[in-house]
Design an enzyme around this catalytic site. Structure first.
Site, PDB file in Angstrom:
ATOM      1  CG  ASP A 292     -92.144  35.436  14.732  1.00 37.93           C
ATOM      2  OD1 ASP A 292     -91.724  36.393  14.216  1.00 37.93           O
ATOM      3  OD2 ASP A 292     -93.075  35.647  15.757  1.00 37.93           O
TER       4      ASP A 292
ATOM      5  CG  ASN B 217     -95.516  39.443   6.658  1.00 39.14           C
ATOM      6  OD1 ASN B 217     -94.971  38.694   6.645  1.00 39.14           O
ATOM      7  ND2 ASN B 217     -95.906  40.407   7.939  1.00 39.14           N
TER       8      ASN B 217
HETATM    9  C1  FPP Z   1     -90.132  36.093  10.682  1.00 40.63           C
HETATM   10  O1  FPP Z   1     -88.935  37.123  11.328  1.00 40.63           O
HETATM   11  C2  FPP Z   1     -90.186  35.746   9.294  1.00 40.63           C
HETATM   12  C3  FPP Z   1     -90.703  36.338   8.539  1.00 40.63           C
HETATM   13  C4  FPP Z   1     -91.749  37.445   8.319  1.00 40.63           C
HETATM   14  C5  FPP Z   1     -90.417  36.209   6.857  1.00 40.63           C
HETATM   15  C6  FPP Z   1     -89.464  35.441   6.279  1.00 40.63           C
HETATM   16  C7  FPP Z   1     -89.145  34.061   6.632  1.00 40.63           C
HETATM   17  C8  FPP Z   1     -87.395  33.443   6.099  1.00 40.63           C
HETATM   18  C9  FPP Z   1     -86.958  34.946   5.563  1.00 40.63           C
HETATM   19  C10 FPP Z   1     -87.395  31.977   6.334  1.00 40.63           C
HETATM   20  C11 FPP Z   1     -87.101  30.982   5.443  1.00 40.63           C
HETATM   21  C12 FPP Z   1     -87.459  31.500   3.885  1.00 40.63           C
HETATM   22  C13 FPP Z   1     -88.167  30.866   2.478  1.00 40.63           C
HETATM   23  C14 FPP Z   1     -88.463  31.266   1.509  1.00 40.63           C
HETATM   24  C15 FPP Z   1     -88.622  29.500   3.203  1.00 40.63           C
HETATM   25  P1  FPP Z   1     -89.967  38.196  11.681  1.00 40.63           P
HETATM   26  O2  FPP Z   1     -89.420  39.388  11.023  1.00 40.63           O
HETATM   27  O3  FPP Z   1     -91.203  38.548  11.776  1.00 40.63           O
HETATM   28  O4  FPP Z   1     -89.145  38.627  13.105  1.00 40.63           O
HETATM   29  P2  FPP Z   1     -89.453  39.099  14.360  1.00 40.63           P
HETATM   30  O5  FPP Z   1     -90.674  39.082  15.352  1.00 40.63           O
HETATM   31  O6  FPP Z   1     -87.917  38.684  15.369  1.00 40.63           O
HETATM   32  O7  FPP Z   1     -89.460  40.507  13.849  1.00 40.63           O
END
Ligand code: FPP
Length: 250
Positions: A21, A69
């Site tokens: 996260d 998501n």
């Molecule tokens: C969380 O940050 C991350 C995600 C929802 C998904 C995506 C994850 C990646 C791209 C990393 C690794 C990917 C792979 C394929 C191994 P957020 O968007 O929830 O952050 P925030 O809480 O700060 O908004």
């Protein structure tokens, strides 16, 4: 599902699961668009896969995209799907060369066809690799997982393939997405939130949980080591008393 027996200090978790996260916040702190945070998150994921394999972790499960998501703005969802397609294209060869098996868990029904095809190809190509299993949870939700397991079991009962009286924890476990993998020993959540967010509800039953304020793109191998050390300091009782564990250790 593991047969839990009390374990002792300074052991390595067999199965580490991570809620990655903080990509969005990382991006805004650096004055960049959210997408750039996800790209930085992929770099972090790559480094942590490498570090976990080096440390001797057996299974690493990463929560890349949850059932919830899908409710994000369409632009962000589409750019994440494109990123997953690109990452698979780029990384599968390296994973295979490093003897890492790649698996995916989650509801694939809504994923773009090309991504589903890449996922199936990656699983076929890396099947049987033995150094570490990397499980990517995409379109995954713990409640979805339990529901699909119950639906499959109910279908077998209805079709006369299974006696309802034979349903026990092991059978239910065998119908979950994580069947055949050890329970999660250590859950890491980055980004300063203190919740499970519908991740592996069944498999986290006895997990130790390491929360950190660090945003996922800043999570590095030193912090993974700190999480592994934290795990090594935990005395896992699995419902027993500390006295019982001391007797068992003698
Ligand atoms: C969380 O940050 C991350 C995600 C929802 C998904 C995506 C994850 C990646 C791209 C990393 C690794 C990917 C792979 C394929 C191994 P957020 O968007 O929830 O952050 P925030 O809480 O700060 O908004």
């Amino acid at each position: 599902m593991s047969d839990n027996c009390a374990s002792h200090l300074n052991v390595l978790p067999r199965h580490v699961a991570i809620i990655m996260d903080g990509n969005g916040r990382w991006a805004s702190r650096h004055g960049r668009a959210r997408h750039s945070g996800h790209r930085a998150g992929v770099r972090s994921a790559r480094a942590i896969v490498e570090a976990s394999a080096k440390a001797g972790v057996e299974v690493l499960t990463l929560f890349a995209f949850s059932s919830e998501n899908w409710h994000r703005p369409a632009d962000e969802v589409n750019s994440l799907m494109r990123l997953f397609i690109e990452v698979l294209q780029r990384e599968v060869e390296a994973l295979d060369e490093n003897d890492i098996e790649l698996r995916f868990v989650g509801d694939r029904a809504q994923l773009p066809t090309i991504l589903r095809r890449r996922m199936a190809d990656a699983e076929a190509r890396t099947a049987g690799n033995t150094r570490m299993k990397l499980v990517l949870a995409i379109g995954y939700g713990g409640r979805w997982d339990m529901l699909q397991a119950v639906q499959r079991i109910a279908t077998k009962v209805r079709d006369g393939e299974l006696d309802a009286g034979a349903i026990d924890q092991k059978l239910l476990d065998r119908h979950t997405s994580m069947a055949g993998l050890p329970d999660v020993d250590l859950l890491v959540r980055t980004g300063g939130e203190y919740r499970i967010s519908n991740f592996l509800l069944w498999d986290l039953a006895y997990a130790e949980i390491f929360f950190t304020e660090t945003l996922w793109p800043d999570f590095d191998s030193a912090e993974l080591d700190a999480a592994l050390d934290f795990f090594g300091q935990r005395l896992r009782r699995f419902g027993r008393t500390s006295d019982q564990l001391e007797v068992a250790a003698d």
